[in-house]
Design a protein around this motif. Structure first.
Motif, PDB file in Angstrom:
ATOM      1  N   VAL A 106     -56.107  79.320 -19.350  1.00  0.00           N
ATOM      2  CA  VAL A 106     -55.936  78.799 -20.712  1.00  0.00           C
ATOM      3  C   VAL A 106     -56.689  79.686 -21.708  1.00  0.00           C
ATOM      4  O   VAL A 106     -56.165  80.040 -22.778  1.00  0.00           O
ATOM      5  N   THR A 107     -57.899  80.077 -21.350  1.00  0.00           N
ATOM      6  CA  THR A 107     -58.666  80.968 -22.221  1.00  0.00           C
ATOM      7  C   THR A 107     -57.929  82.294 -22.407  1.00  0.00           C
ATOM      8  O   THR A 107     -57.885  82.848 -23.512  1.00  0.00           O
ATOM      9  N   ALA A 108     -57.333  82.797 -21.320  1.00  0.00           N
ATOM     10  CA  ALA A 108     -56.589  84.054 -21.419  1.00  0.00           C
ATOM     11  C   ALA A 108     -55.379  83.915 -22.337  1.00  0.00           C
ATOM     12  O   ALA A 108     -55.015  84.850 -23.047  1.00  0.00           O
ATOM     13  N   MET A 109     -54.730  82.732 -22.320  1.00  0.00           N
ATOM     14  CA  MET A 109     -53.606  82.508 -23.246  1.00  0.00           C
ATOM     15  C   MET A 109     -54.072  82.696 -24.684  1.00  0.00           C
ATOM     16  O   MET A 109     -53.380  83.274 -25.518  1.00  0.00           O
ATOM     17  N   VAL A 110     -55.246  82.162 -24.979  1.00  0.00           N
ATOM     18  CA  VAL A 110     -55.763  82.222 -26.349  1.00  0.00           C
ATOM     19  C   VAL A 110     -56.328  83.609 -26.654  1.00  0.00           C
ATOM     20  O   VAL A 110     -55.973  84.230 -27.659  1.00  0.00           O
ATOM     21  N   VAL A 111     -57.195  84.093 -25.770  1.00  0.00           N
ATOM     22  CA  VAL A 111     -57.961  85.304 -26.076  1.00  0.00           C
ATOM     23  C   VAL A 111     -57.159  86.578 -25.765  1.00  0.00           C
ATOM     24  O   VAL A 111     -56.957  87.423 -26.648  1.00  0.00           O
ATOM     25  N   LEU A 112     -56.697  86.728 -24.548  1.00  0.00           N
ATOM     26  CA  LEU A 112     -56.029  87.977 -24.159  1.00  0.00           C
ATOM     27  C   LEU A 112     -54.627  88.072 -24.737  1.00  0.00           C
ATOM     28  O   LEU A 112     -54.257  89.075 -25.357  1.00  0.00           O
ATOM     29  N   ASP A 113     -53.843  87.027 -24.513  1.00  0.00           N
ATOM     30  CA  ASP A 113     -52.487  87.048 -25.067  1.00  0.00           C
ATOM     31  C   ASP A 113     -52.556  87.098 -26.595  1.00  0.00           C
ATOM     32  O   ASP A 113     -51.738  87.754 -27.249  1.00  0.00           O
ATOM     33  N   GLY A 114     -53.555  86.424 -27.155  1.00  0.00           N
ATOM     34  CA  GLY A 114     -53.744  86.455 -28.606  1.00  0.00           C
ATOM     35  C   GLY A 114     -54.068  87.851 -29.108  1.00  0.00           C
ATOM     36  O   GLY A 114     -53.525  88.312 -30.125  1.00  0.00           O
ATOM     37  N   ALA A 115     -54.943  88.549 -28.390  1.00  0.00           N
ATOM     38  CA  ALA A 115     -55.313  89.912 -28.789  1.00  0.00           C
ATOM     39  C   ALA A 115     -54.117  90.849 -28.661  1.00  0.00           C
ATOM     40  O   ALA A 115     -53.890  91.715 -29.519  1.00  0.00           O
ATOM     41  N   LEU A 116     -53.350  90.678 -27.592  1.00  0.00           N
ATOM     42  CA  LEU A 116     -52.153  91.507 -27.428  1.00  0.00           C
ATOM     43  C   LEU A 116     -51.191  91.316 -28.596  1.00  0.00           C
ATOM     44  O   LEU A 116     -50.605  92.272 -29.101  1.00  0.00           O
ATOM     45  N   SER A 117     -51.046  90.068 -29.039  1.00  0.00           N
ATOM     46  CA  SER A 117     -50.131  89.804 -30.154  1.00  0.00           C
ATOM     47  C   SER A 117     -50.643  90.410 -31.455  1.00  0.00           C
ATOM     48  O   SER A 117     -49.850  90.893 -32.278  1.00  0.00           O
ATOM     49  N   VAL A 118     -51.958  90.383 -31.650  1.00  0.00           N
ATOM     50  CA  VAL A 118     -52.526  91.010 -32.853  1.00  0.00           C
ATOM     51  C   VAL A 118     -52.203  92.505 -32.873  1.00  0.00           C
ATOM     52  O   VAL A 118     -51.772  93.066 -33.890  1.00  0.00           O
ATOM     53  N   GLU A 142     -43.884  84.792 -28.424  1.00  0.00           N
ATOM     54  CA  GLU A 142     -45.300  84.546 -28.193  1.00  0.00           C
ATOM     55  C   GLU A 142     -45.795  83.286 -28.914  1.00  0.00           C
ATOM     56  O   GLU A 142     -46.854  82.754 -28.584  1.00  0.00           O
ATOM     57  N   GLN A 143     -45.038  82.824 -29.901  1.00  0.00           N
ATOM     58  CA  GLN A 143     -45.471  81.622 -30.623  1.00  0.00           C
ATOM     59  C   GLN A 143     -45.631  80.438 -29.675  1.00  0.00           C
ATOM     60  O   GLN A 143     -46.521  79.603 -29.846  1.00  0.00           O
ATOM     61  N   PHE A 144     -44.766  80.364 -28.650  1.00  0.00           N
ATOM     62  CA  PHE A 144     -44.883  79.277 -27.684  1.00  0.00           C
ATOM     63  C   PHE A 144     -46.139  79.436 -26.837  1.00  0.00           C
ATOM     64  O   PHE A 144     -46.781  78.454 -26.462  1.00  0.00           O
ATOM     65  N   HIS A 145     -46.502  80.675 -26.539  1.00  0.00           N
ATOM     66  CA  HIS A 145     -47.720  80.900 -25.756  1.00  0.00           C
ATOM     67  C   HIS A 145     -48.944  80.452 -26.565  1.00  0.00           C
ATOM     68  O   HIS A 145     -49.880  79.851 -26.032  1.00  0.00           O
ATOM     69  N   VAL A 146     -48.905  80.762 -27.850  1.00  0.00           N
ATOM     70  CA  VAL A 146     -50.011  80.371 -28.725  1.00  0.00           C
ATOM     71  C   VAL A 146     -50.126  78.844 -28.784  1.00  0.00           C
ATOM     72  O   VAL A 146     -51.216  78.281 -28.639  1.00  0.00           O
ATOM     73  N   SER A 147     -48.980  78.188 -28.975  1.00  0.00           N
ATOM     74  CA  SER A 147     -48.994  76.726 -29.076  1.00  0.00           C
ATOM     75  C   SER A 147     -49.564  76.096 -27.818  1.00  0.00           C
ATOM     76  O   SER A 147     -50.411  75.189 -27.876  1.00  0.00           O
ATOM     77  N   LEU A 148     -49.093  76.573 -26.673  1.00  0.00           N
ATOM     78  CA  LEU A 148     -49.563  76.003 -25.410  1.00  0.00           C
ATOM     79  C   LEU A 148     -51.039  76.306 -25.191  1.00  0.00           C
ATOM     80  O   LEU A 148     -51.815  75.423 -24.806  1.00  0.00           O
ATOM     81  N   GLY A 149     -51.430  77.540 -25.432  1.00  0.00           N
ATOM     82  CA  GLY A 149     -52.822  77.932 -25.229  1.00  0.00           C
ATOM     83  C   GLY A 149     -53.776  77.157 -26.122  1.00  0.00           C
ATOM     84  O   GLY A 149     -54.803  76.641 -25.663  1.00  0.00           O
ATOM     85  N   PHE A 150     -53.435  77.058 -27.397  1.00  0.00           N
ATOM     86  CA  PHE A 150     -54.311  76.352 -28.336  1.00  0.00           C
ATOM     87  C   PHE A 150     -54.428  74.869 -27.963  1.00  0.00           C
ATOM     88  O   PHE A 150     -55.516  74.287 -27.998  1.00  0.00           O
ATOM     89  N   ALA A 151     -53.292  74.253 -27.644  1.00  0.00           N
ATOM     90  CA  ALA A 151     -53.320  72.821 -27.324  1.00  0.00           C
ATOM     91  C   ALA A 151     -54.161  72.563 -26.075  1.00  0.00           C
ATOM     92  O   ALA A 151     -54.981  71.631 -26.048  1.00  0.00           O
ATOM     93  N   TRP A 152     -53.947  73.386 -25.056  1.00  0.00           N
ATOM     94  CA  TRP A 152     -54.729  73.199 -23.820  1.00  0.00           C
ATOM     95  C   TRP A 152     -56.208  73.517 -24.043  1.00  0.00           C
ATOM     96  O   TRP A 152     -57.097  72.846 -23.488  1.00  0.00           O
ATOM     97  N   TYR A 153     -56.493  74.542 -24.817  1.00  0.00           N
ATOM     98  CA  TYR A 153     -57.902  74.911 -25.049  1.00  0.00           C
ATOM     99  C   TYR A 153     -58.634  73.765 -25.739  1.00  0.00           C
ATOM    100  O   TYR A 153     -59.724  73.356 -25.322  1.00  0.00           O
ATOM    101  N   ARG A 154     -57.998  73.229 -26.783  1.00  0.00           N
ATOM    102  CA  ARG A 154     -58.645  72.121 -27.517  1.00  0.00           C
ATOM    103  C   ARG A 154     -58.800  70.897 -26.616  1.00  0.00           C
ATOM    104  O   ARG A 154     -59.812  70.188 -26.685  1.00  0.00           O
ATOM    105  N   ARG A 155     -57.790  70.651 -25.774  1.00  0.00           N
ATOM    106  CA  ARG A 155     -57.856  69.475 -24.921  1.00  0.00           C
ATOM    107  C   ARG A 155     -58.964  69.620 -23.874  1.00  0.00           C
ATOM    108  O   ARG A 155     -59.732  68.681 -23.643  1.00  0.00           O
ATOM    109  N   LEU A 167     -64.443  76.263 -19.377  1.00  0.00           N
ATOM    110  CA  LEU A 167     -63.828  76.898 -20.545  1.00  0.00           C
ATOM    111  C   LEU A 167     -64.817  77.831 -21.235  1.00  0.00           C
ATOM    112  O   LEU A 167     -64.483  78.964 -21.602  1.00  0.00           O
ATOM    113  N   ARG A 168     -66.039  77.370 -21.377  1.00  0.00           N
ATOM    114  CA  ARG A 168     -67.055  78.179 -22.044  1.00  0.00           C
ATOM    115  C   ARG A 168     -67.383  79.434 -21.226  1.00  0.00           C
ATOM    116  O   ARG A 168     -67.506  80.539 -21.768  1.00  0.00           O
TER     117      ARG A 168
END
Lengths: 262, 74
Positions: A106-118, A142-155, A167-168
């Motif tokens: 989940v962290t990789a969805m947010v951090v790594l996949d997020g960085a790749l998209s940037v 990638e918008q779906f990856h962001v949505s899933l990653g963010f939702a799971w990270y917050r949860r 997670l930390r």
């Protein structure tokens, strides 16, 4: 945006820098897909397993398109995809081996996949025409990856102490190397900025921090206070190390390679 | 973690009738959208939407899936 570059007119340094960028993105997408595929079986629910399967397909499709861009630079994508050793891979180093738990993915969805998209967004807005034509569709997917990653990270951040701790730990492990990758300001990166192919390392880092700052704060992480890692290998455009043997075997498609028909 | 049941509706073309095509269990609205899109990807849908099952009001039957709201914390 500046005028589009002509690949034929590029200097040797410019061509090498562009090749390093494309290869790094393609290899990272290929390995990101493998990391998602690791969780098709074993994800927390059937729906999540299907989602990781879908994201695997997305990432491998993106990798295929990025490898194909190497043709513009006179590089044979088939050779690159199937005949390289582990030391020649230019992927984000955090993708070298399987993630140990769901929180790390989940962290990789947010951090790594997020960085790749940037980085891909910056690439698509630059002066290399194939990126402008092909990358926007990748970013839409990638918008779906962001949505899933963010939702799971917050949860997970709001769940049990154990979930929050995992997670930390994963976030603390992934951010320094990711920031080093985004913030690499070596000679090839500067050449790409001069050519208008990419934004500056500072701009990429700022964009990333803005995109993930709020969601990481849900786990009490201040992305602006994290120092980048210092093990950058400029020649390979990644941190030191290499993907493990199994990952390379899977990325190349070694098994049953003799049955491959083109 | 408590999951919520969402029913998934979609239409193939503009003007088509919106059909019930299935359901997903999800953490929240955002994950429901992702799960629905990735689970029911057999068609190139013109439109897809999800509805919390608890928000569906049965009209003429007191039994069946739409009469139940189990698993929905909202």
């Amino acid at each position: 945006m500046s005028a589009l570059i002509s690949v034929e007119a590029l200097s040797a340094e410019g061509r090498a820098a562009l090749e390093r960028l494309v290869l790094g993105l393609a290899d990272s997408k290929r390995l990101m897909g493998i990391r998602y595929s690791d969780w098709v079986v074993g994800a927390p629910s059937i729906e999540t397993g299907i989602a990781t399967s879908s994201m695997t397909q997305d990432e491998w499709g993106h990798a295929r398109l990025l490898y194909a861009m190497l043709k513009h630079l006179g590089v044979d994508p088939v050779e690159v995809e199937h005949n390289r050793g582990a030391d020649e891979y230019a992927n984000l180093s955090l993708l070298d081996k399987q993630f140990e738990n769901w929180a790390a993915l989940v962290t990789a969805m947010v951090v790594l996949d997020g960085a790749l998209s940037v980085v891909l967004r910056g690439f698509s807005e630059g002066t290399f025409e194939p990126a402008g034509l092909r990358v926007p569709k990748m970013l839409a997917e990638e918008q779906f990856h962001v949505s899933l990653g963010f939702a799971w990270y917050r949860r997970l951040a709001a769940a049990s102490d154990e979930a929050r701790s995992l997670l930390r730990d994963a976030t603390d492990a992934q951010l320094p190397a990711t920031l080093a990758w985004l913030g690499a300001d070596d000679a090839p990166a500067k050449v790409l900025v001069e050519l208008g192919v990419m934004p500056t390392a500072t701009a990429l880092t700022t964009s990333f921090q803005e995109s993930v700052g709020d969601v990481l704060a849900s786990c009490a992480v201040d992305v602006g206070a994290v120092e980048p890692a210092s093990n950058w290998d400029s020649a390979r455009g990644r941190a030191t190390g290499r993907p493990d043997a199994e990952s390379v075997e899977r990325a190349r498609g070694d098994r049953n390679r003799s049955l491959f028909v083109e | 973690m408590i999951e919520i049941t969402y029913d998934v509706f979609a239409r193939k073309k503009r003007g088509d009738t919106l059909h019930h095509i299935g359901y997903v269990d999800a953490l929240d609205d955002e994950t429901a959208k992702v799960y629905a899109w990735t689970t029911y990807d057999e068609e190139n849908w013109f439109e897809m939407c999800v509805v919390r099952r608890s928000q569906i009001i049965p009209v003429n039957r007191d039994e069946g899936p739409f009469a139940k709201t189990s698993g929905d914390a909202a």
